[in-house]
Design a protein around this motif. Structure first.
Motif, PDB file in Angstrom:
ATOM      1  N   GLN A   1       1.030  -1.260  -0.003  1.00  0.00           N
ATOM      2  CA  GLN A   1       0.117  -0.084  -0.197  1.00  0.00           C
ATOM      3  C   GLN A   1       0.851   1.171  -0.180  1.00  0.00           C
ATOM      4  OE1 GLN A   1      -2.152   0.612   3.575  1.00  0.00           O
ATOM      5  NE2 GLN A   1      -3.882   1.799   2.366  1.00  0.00           N
ATOM      6  N   ALA A   2       0.671   2.181  -0.804  1.00  0.00           N
ATOM      7  CA  ALA A   2       1.332   3.598  -0.591  1.00  0.00           C
ATOM      8  C   ALA A   2       0.233   4.785  -0.915  1.00  0.00           C
ATOM      9  CB  ALA A   2       2.386   3.404  -1.931  1.00  0.00           C
ATOM     10  N   ASN A   3       0.586   5.693  -0.094  1.00  0.00           N
ATOM     11  CA  ASN A   3      -0.019   6.936  -0.248  1.00  0.00           C
ATOM     12  C   ASN A   3       1.045   8.193  -0.567  1.00  0.00           C
ATOM     13  OD1 ASN A   3      -3.190   6.959   0.429  1.00  0.00           O
ATOM     14  ND2 ASN A   3      -2.192   5.525   1.888  1.00  0.00           N
ATOM     15  N   SER A   4       0.926   8.851  -1.558  1.00  0.00           N
ATOM     16  CA  SER A   4       1.989   9.817  -1.714  1.00  0.00           C
ATOM     17  C   SER A   4       1.514  11.130  -2.011  1.00  0.00           C
ATOM     18  CB  SER A   4       2.971   9.036  -2.921  1.00  0.00           C
ATOM     19  OG  SER A   4       3.779   9.969  -3.017  1.00  0.00           O
ATOM     20  N   TRP A   5       1.973  12.230  -1.440  1.00  0.00           N
ATOM     21  CA  TRP A   5       1.440  13.446  -1.619  1.00  0.00           C
ATOM     22  C   TRP A   5       2.605  14.210  -2.450  1.00  0.00           C
ATOM     23  CZ3 TRP A   5       0.471  10.617   2.435  1.00  0.00           C
ATOM     24  CH2 TRP A   5      -0.988  10.465   3.049  1.00  0.00           C
ATOM     25  N   ILE A   6       2.243  14.733  -3.657  1.00  0.00           N
ATOM     26  CA  ILE A   6       3.252  15.035  -4.630  1.00  0.00           C
ATOM     27  C   ILE A   6       2.918  16.453  -4.937  1.00  0.00           C
ATOM     28  CG2 ILE A   6       4.023  14.470  -6.997  1.00  0.00           C
ATOM     29  CD1 ILE A   6       2.765  11.622  -6.671  1.00  0.00           C
ATOM     30  N   GLN A   7       4.080  17.227  -4.934  1.00  0.00           N
ATOM     31  CA  GLN A   7       3.860  18.570  -5.035  1.00  0.00           C
ATOM     32  C   GLN A   7       3.595  18.956  -6.471  1.00  0.00           C
ATOM     33  OE1 GLN A   7       7.854  20.442  -3.939  1.00  0.00           O
ATOM     34  NE2 GLN A   7       7.596  19.490  -1.630  1.00  0.00           N
ATOM     35  N   ALA A   8       2.648  19.654  -6.798  1.00  0.00           N
ATOM     36  CA  ALA A   8       2.449  20.274  -8.146  1.00  0.00           C
ATOM     37  C   ALA A   8       3.160  21.654  -8.282  1.00  0.00           C
ATOM     38  CB  ALA A   8       0.802  20.463  -8.306  1.00  0.00           C
ATOM     39  N   GLY A   9       3.692  22.352  -7.302  1.00  0.00           N
ATOM     40  CA  GLY A   9       3.725  23.539  -7.664  1.00  0.00           C
ATOM     41  C   GLY A   9       2.819  24.343  -7.334  1.00  0.00           C
ATOM     42  N   ALA A  10       2.775  25.833  -8.099  1.00  0.00           N
ATOM     43  CA  ALA A  10       1.636  26.686  -7.909  1.00  0.00           C
ATOM     44  C   ALA A  10       0.425  26.365  -8.659  1.00  0.00           C
ATOM     45  CB  ALA A  10       2.216  28.025  -8.401  1.00  0.00           C
ATOM     46  N   PHE A  11       0.492  25.371  -9.592  1.00  0.00           N
ATOM     47  CA  PHE A  11      -0.624  24.995 -10.304  1.00  0.00           C
ATOM     48  C   PHE A  11      -0.703  23.506 -10.434  1.00  0.00           C
ATOM     49  CE2 PHE A  11       0.691  29.234 -11.883  1.00  0.00           C
ATOM     50  CZ  PHE A  11      -0.425  29.795 -11.791  1.00  0.00           C
ATOM     51  N   LYS A  12      -1.919  23.118 -10.472  1.00  0.00           N
ATOM     52  CA  LYS A  12      -2.157  21.579 -10.377  1.00  0.00           C
ATOM     53  C   LYS A  12      -1.528  21.012 -11.569  1.00  0.00           C
ATOM     54  CE  LYS A  12      -6.760  22.221 -12.896  1.00  0.00           C
ATOM     55  NZ  LYS A  12      -6.829  23.778 -12.826  1.00  0.00           N
ATOM     56  N   GLY A  13      -1.320  19.662 -11.352  1.00  0.00           N
ATOM     57  CA  GLY A  13      -0.588  18.852 -12.568  1.00  0.00           C
ATOM     58  C   GLY A  13       0.664  18.110 -12.126  1.00  0.00           C
ATOM     59  N   ALA A  14       0.617  17.604 -10.866  1.00  0.00           N
ATOM     60  CA  ALA A  14       1.536  16.603 -10.533  1.00  0.00           C
ATOM     61  C   ALA A  14       1.696  15.454 -11.224  1.00  0.00           C
ATOM     62  CB  ALA A  14       1.486  16.388  -8.883  1.00  0.00           C
ATOM     63  N   PRO A  15       2.438  14.595 -11.146  1.00  0.00           N
ATOM     64  CA  PRO A  15       2.299  13.382 -12.092  1.00  0.00           C
ATOM     65  C   PRO A  15       1.609  12.233 -11.336  1.00  0.00           C
ATOM     66  CG  PRO A  15       4.654  13.805 -11.526  1.00  0.00           C
ATOM     67  CD  PRO A  15       3.890  14.727 -10.847  1.00  0.00           C
ATOM     68  N   LEU A  16       0.471  12.327 -11.185  1.00  0.00           N
ATOM     69  CA  LEU A  16      -0.172  11.504 -10.262  1.00  0.00           C
ATOM     70  C   LEU A  16      -0.365  10.245 -11.101  1.00  0.00           C
ATOM     71  CD1 LEU A  16      -3.509  13.297  -8.712  1.00  0.00           C
ATOM     72  CD2 LEU A  16      -0.971  13.088  -8.013  1.00  0.00           C
TER      73      LEU A  16
ATOM     74  N   VAL B   1       1.161  24.041  -3.904  1.00  0.00           N
ATOM     75  CA  VAL B   1       2.330  24.491  -3.028  1.00  0.00           C
ATOM     76  C   VAL B   1       3.011  25.847  -3.783  1.00  0.00           C
ATOM     77  CG1 VAL B   1       2.679  22.546  -1.348  1.00  0.00           C
ATOM     78  CG2 VAL B   1       4.263  23.047  -3.375  1.00  0.00           C
ATOM     79  N   ASN B   2       3.312  26.441  -2.602  1.00  0.00           N
ATOM     80  CA  ASN B   2       3.936  28.017  -3.282  1.00  0.00           C
ATOM     81  C   ASN B   2       5.466  27.707  -3.776  1.00  0.00           C
ATOM     82  OD1 ASN B   2       2.043  29.098  -0.758  1.00  0.00           O
ATOM     83  ND2 ASN B   2       1.986  29.950  -2.738  1.00  0.00           N
ATOM     84  N   ARG B   3       5.650  27.073  -4.768  1.00  0.00           N
ATOM     85  CA  ARG B   3       6.762  26.508  -5.475  1.00  0.00           C
ATOM     86  C   ARG B   3       6.459  26.724  -7.074  1.00  0.00           C
ATOM     87  NH1 ARG B   3      10.216  23.131  -2.384  1.00  0.00           N
ATOM     88  NH2 ARG B   3       9.461  22.588  -0.209  1.00  0.00           N
ATOM     89  N   PRO B   4       7.723  26.828  -7.835  1.00  0.00           N
ATOM     90  CA  PRO B   4       7.328  26.638  -9.269  1.00  0.00           C
ATOM     91  C   PRO B   4       6.507  25.594  -9.779  1.00  0.00           C
ATOM     92  CG  PRO B   4       9.676  26.289  -8.920  1.00  0.00           C
ATOM     93  CD  PRO B   4       8.978  26.909  -7.290  1.00  0.00           C
ATOM     94  N   LYS B   5       5.600  25.607 -10.759  1.00  0.00           N
ATOM     95  CA  LYS B   5       4.889  24.542 -11.421  1.00  0.00           C
ATOM     96  C   LYS B   5       5.997  23.482 -11.686  1.00  0.00           C
ATOM     97  CE  LYS B   5       1.707  23.428 -14.912  1.00  0.00           C
ATOM     98  NZ  LYS B   5       1.568  22.078 -14.367  1.00  0.00           N
ATOM     99  N   VAL B   6       5.775  22.268 -11.179  1.00  0.00           N
ATOM    100  CA  VAL B   6       6.836  21.178 -11.783  1.00  0.00           C
ATOM    101  C   VAL B   6       6.541  20.832 -13.331  1.00  0.00           C
ATOM    102  CG1 VAL B   6       6.685  20.226  -9.422  1.00  0.00           C
ATOM    103  CG2 VAL B   6       5.024  19.236 -11.199  1.00  0.00           C
ATOM    104  N   ALA B   7       7.461  20.291 -13.582  1.00  0.00           N
ATOM    105  CA  ALA B   7       7.686  19.761 -15.030  1.00  0.00           C
ATOM    106  C   ALA B   7       8.172  18.437 -15.075  1.00  0.00           C
ATOM    107  CB  ALA B   7       8.541  20.688 -15.901  1.00  0.00           C
TER     108      ALA B   7
END
Lengths: 757, 158
Positions: A326-341, A366-372
């Motif tokens: 089982q895994a639960n993972s909270w993934i930073q998207a940065g400032a706009f949604k779009g983490a690689p879920l 979160v208040n970080r640059p949008k991830v790529a």
């Protein structure tokens, strides 16, 4: 399509050949994003937010606009607005509400480095001076950087109009949690009941930047008739065209994008940043506008890979069978949604035949640059957690690290967690067997040394690709694709075309065509170019061969199916035609225009079936017990590469990814102060591995040809990064006898672990 | 803004140009002389992409002022090949696939050239430390180190 998977007597495939762009790149002649100089060119500079989170109350550009040499100043009001998207959210690539706000902040700034305004001036120095004259009034707001904190009830809200999708929370309050994604099979509770040993651990990883050496750079030229030409360093000029035209509400045909040579990308150049701004400045001034990010801007404002927080639980029987995970993972998207879920969900356990699995991933703003993307978005952090627990399970069971993986390894006919069946042979078991039999695996270790092993799994895509092959009058070939060459793909394209035609490789010239000159292609990413664009090249070349056969048939006055193509020659099939001399490409090229017209072939495809690829890595480290410093001293990367079209460049992918993984594991992280400002936005403080940090990276290529590609190609660039951080971390654990769950493993962290009783 | 008149020898040619006080060798090469073979990765001396040879020493062109070029000899990537003949380092980088994207390559070639001039028979470790100021994100350095060692061997023979 003929099936050459089992063929072994290739003339070009599998040989190391000179790359077509090689000489230009060792002589300084190759032109990258910032190497195009145009008469009358203006220089753009962007004003960026010093705050992690603030409302923009007012922007006064009057002083900047009045400075001599300044030709235009723009803010978000000069860029079209787009309506808010509502759950279920569109694919990130179509969410122009968000994309346009990342290009330039509108109502608020959401991270340190967020673009606020831009200037075009006659020199870069004047532009830099001008942005300092822009007065912005901010209302600073509380910020949040950690994805678990951001999901808390009292967390500062980045978007007060964003609601969680994909769950029953849609009627709840706005949230930083944009969406969740889940994958499952079996009965988790039953699975854990069957386990003899259960391990639960928490892991974290920090954002890391792709670290391409060429900063983002473009030059935009607009015309009074509405046409725009853009020269930009991108992994996908068609993707860039779509995004830019979407943001600026332009017709696609009015925007012609040329991909410059690209100085590294690793996924980071699959989106857009300053391009729409450069175009607007060009439109307002009627002059070419050059926009080049500084290195600090690249760190502060272009997407790193997500940082993550992960809780994981795995159960194993005494015989080594993993019964539940089982895994639960909270993934930073940065400032706009779009983490690689989706990729993250799929990446946790799909290398293993675990009957009972449940994974949930969370897309958190979160208040970080949008991830790529970074090679394999979402996967290295998942593998770090899973592979670390599997190593701990092996230790607890007294079982060999390869044996426990072999016991649970997927093979042909199994499915990924998200239900993609592994059709045809996959090489995971061969890879693991090779690891076990390799001398490195059993080599002696000295004191303070440790050995780590980890697997990497990635489900490769395919997608849209195009190719065009023209036969020139003298029998030479022009080969065009729409895929930027980021690490030697021109070479692979040329190899495949030469193999099909049966001609000398030097007769083929390759070009990367701009968006107006060839059909749509996805970006060069996910190892799709050699696979998908390669398929288009093979198709287009086969179309050329058919036309050449038709020329010969006409000449010989026989049906076309009585003409074969072998080793670069058209030959009559029937024995009665023995006296007819075969025709070579040069002869056919000369006669074709008068007989049938110019000879060319093209192919536009949506490729599928690239399928799963697997790597395993072995790494030895030596720890300085006084300082906690970790030195990788031996490294062997194993991988099922399907079929290596250009073996040197396949090895290069494995070696480069391994060293990126060493950086991810040991050094690299985004460091913020308590105001949410990035503190290490440069190569001195964001320290990527240098030559003296790493050993030679030995490679073992295993070839289990992919049944879905004419030559058996698989993706190679992603799996070796996925396994690397876990392998390095596990080597550290092995050396010091402690578990290490939080990347990066900096000397202070390792020293603290050593000193813990 | 004041501009300074500078005379320098670049790749064997005497070149005259003017530059402002704050412009670096990198600015001069790329913007004033339009020699874009020298690459800009950071402007702060941390990546080595702009490495040129300045009076025989490898320097980060972004850390030296353009006015310091007056009377100096500067060798850039554009001058490394002689006519159609590549320098042995250039050829070995191609032979060993020691580049992928190629953006760091000009700087690394210049650094390696100076390294081999000072130490014609380096160990692997000496090559690694010699190139430690030049970042490459694509290759993991393996093939670069091999190419430099192979070029050194060939240059010793000739």
């Amino acid at each position: 399509m003929a099936d050459d998977r089992t063929k072994t007597n290739f003339r070009w495939v599998g040989k190391n050949t000179a790359r077509p762009d090689g000489v230009d790149k060792v002589t300084g002649r190759a032109r990258y994003g910032d190497d195009l100089l145009m008469a009358g060119m203006l220089h753009a500079e962007i004003l960026r937010s010093p705050h992690a989170h603030a409302n923009i109350l007012s922007i006064d550009v009057s002083k900047a606009a009045a400075l001599a040499g300044v030709k235009a100043v723009i803010t978000s009001s000069d860029i079209p607005d787009h309506p808010l998207s509502k759950p279920p959210y569109p694919p990130v690539i179509n969410d122009f509400h968000d994309i346009s706000r990342n290009v330039m902040a509108r109502e608020k700034v959401l991270y340190d480095g967020h673009a606020v305004a831009a200037v075009a001036a006659t020199s870069a120095a004047i532009a830099r001076q001008a942005v300092r004259l822009i007065a912005v009034e901010y209302e600073v707001l509380p910020h949040v950087l950690d994805p678990l904190d951001a999901c808390g009830p009292d967390a500062p809200l980045l978007h007060d109009d964003q609601y969680t999708a994909g769950s029953d929370r849609e009627h709840d309050a706005p949230s930083n949690l944009a969406r969740t994604h889940a994958g499952q099979r079996g009965d988790l509770e039953k699975g854990f009941d069957q386990a003899d040993i259960i391990i639960e651990r928490e892991f974290s990883s920090q954002p890391v930047h792709q670290g391409y050496i060429e900063p983002l750079a473009c030059i935009a030229t607009s015309s009074e008739d509405g046409n725009v030409e853009l020269w930009t360093s991108t992994q996908g000029h068609f993707i860039a065209r779509g995004l830019i035209a979407g943001v600026l509400k332009m017709e696609l045909s009015k925007l012609r994008v040329t991909a410059s040579e690209i100085g590294g990308g690793f996924g980071g150049k699959t989106t857009i940043y300053g391009e729409p701004v450069a175009i607007r400045l060009s439109q307002l001034t009627g002059r070419p506008v050059r926009m080049v990010m500084t290195r600090p801007e690249v760190f502060r404002a272009s997407g790193p890979a997500s940082g993550t927080r992960t809780r994981i639980k795995m159960g194993v029987r005494k015989d080594g069978t993993i019964t539940a995970a089982q895994a639960n993972s909270w993934i930073q998207a940065g400032a706009f949604k779009g983490a690689p879920l989706v990729r993250a969900t799929d990446s946790f356990f799909s290398a293993y035949t675990i009957a009972n699995v449940q994974v949930t991933t969370y897309d958190v703003c979160v208040n970080r640059p949008k991830v790529a993307a970074y090679r394999a978005p979402g996967a290295p952090m998942a593998a770090f957690a899973v592979e670390s627990v599997i190593n701990e399970l092996a230790v607890r069971l007294g079982m060999d690290g390869v044996d426990i993986r072999l016991k649970n390894a997927v093979s042909e006919g199994c499915e990924s967690l998200l239900g993609v069946k592994y059709n045809g042979p996959i090489g995971l078991i061969e890879v693991l067997q090779k690891v076990k039999s390799h001398e490195h695996y059993s080599a002696a270790l000295k004191p303070h040394q440790g050995r780590g092993i980890a697997l990497g799994y990635w489900m490769h895509g395919g997608g849209l690709s195009s190719a065009s092959v023209s036969v020139l009058d003298d029998g030479t070939i022009s080969l065009a694709t729409g895929s930027p060459d980021i690490g030697g793909s021109r070479s692979s394209m040329r190899v495949m075309a030469a193999e099909e035609l049966g001609i000398d490789i030097d007769l083929i010239n390759t070009v990367i065509a701009d968006t107006a000159s060839i059909a749509y292609s996805y970006q060069t990413a996910g190892s799709r170019t050699t696979y998908a664009t390669g398929m288009a090249v093979i198709n287009a070349t086969r179309m050329v061969i058919d036309k050449l056969r038709a020329v010969a048939a006409k000449k010989w006055q026989v049906p076309v199916d009585e003409v074969s193509w072998e080793a670069g020659l058209a030959r009559p099939v029937k024995s009665t035609a023995d006296d007819i001399k075969p025709l070579n490409l040069k002869e056919l090229a000369k006669m074709a225009p008068g007989m049938v017209g110019p000879i060319a072939g093209h192919s536009e495809i949506n490729a599928s079936g690239q399928g799963a690829a697997f790597s395993a890595q072995l790494v030895d480290v030596e720890i300085d017990p006084q300082t906690g410093f970790v030195a990788p001293i031996r490294y062997t990367a194993f991988q099922d590469v399907g079929r290596a079209i250009s073996p040197d460049y396949v090895e290069g992918q494995m070696q480069g990814a391994a060293v990126q993984g060493i950086g991810w594991a040991l050094n690299e992280e985004y460091i913020y102060n308590d105001k949410g400002q990035l503190q290490n936005a440069g190569f001195l403080d964001y320290r990527m591995p240098v030559a003296s940090d790493v050993p030679m990276i030995d490679t073992v290529m295993i070839e289990v040809p992919n049944p879905n590609h004419p030559y058996g190609v698989r993706g190679v660039g992603e799996p070796p990064l996925i396994s690397a951080p876990a392998a390095v971390a596990n080597a550290v654990e092995n050396a010091i006898g402690k578990t290490m769950s939080h990347l990066p493993l900096t000397p202070p962290k390792v020293l603290k672990a050593i000193e813990q009783v | 803004m004041t501009r300074h008149f500078v005379t320098a020898n670049i790749n064997g040619d005497d070149v005259e140009f003017t530059c402002r006080t704050e412009q670096t060798v990198l600015d001069v090469l790329r913007s004033e002389l339009r020699m874009t073979g020298t690459k800009n990765g950071c402007s702060t001396g941390d990546c080595g992409a702009c490495t040129v040879i300045f009076n025989g020493r490898a320097v980060n062109a972004c850390l030296v002022l353009g006015v310091e070029m007056n009377g100096a000899r500067i060798d850039t990537i554009e001058g490394m090949a002689k006519g159609e003949k590549l320098h042995p380092l250039q050829q070995k980088f191609l032979d060993h696939a020691a580049l992928q994207c190629g953006i760091c390559t000009p700087g690394i070639l210049n650094m390696a050239k100076v390294l081999l001039e000072n130490n014609p028979d380096p160990t692997e470790s000496e090559v690694r430390f010699g190139l430690a100021g030049n970042l490459c994100r694509c290759t993991g350095y393996d093939k670069i180190v091999r190419a430099v060692l192979d070029a050194a061997a060939e240059m010793r023979e000739n």
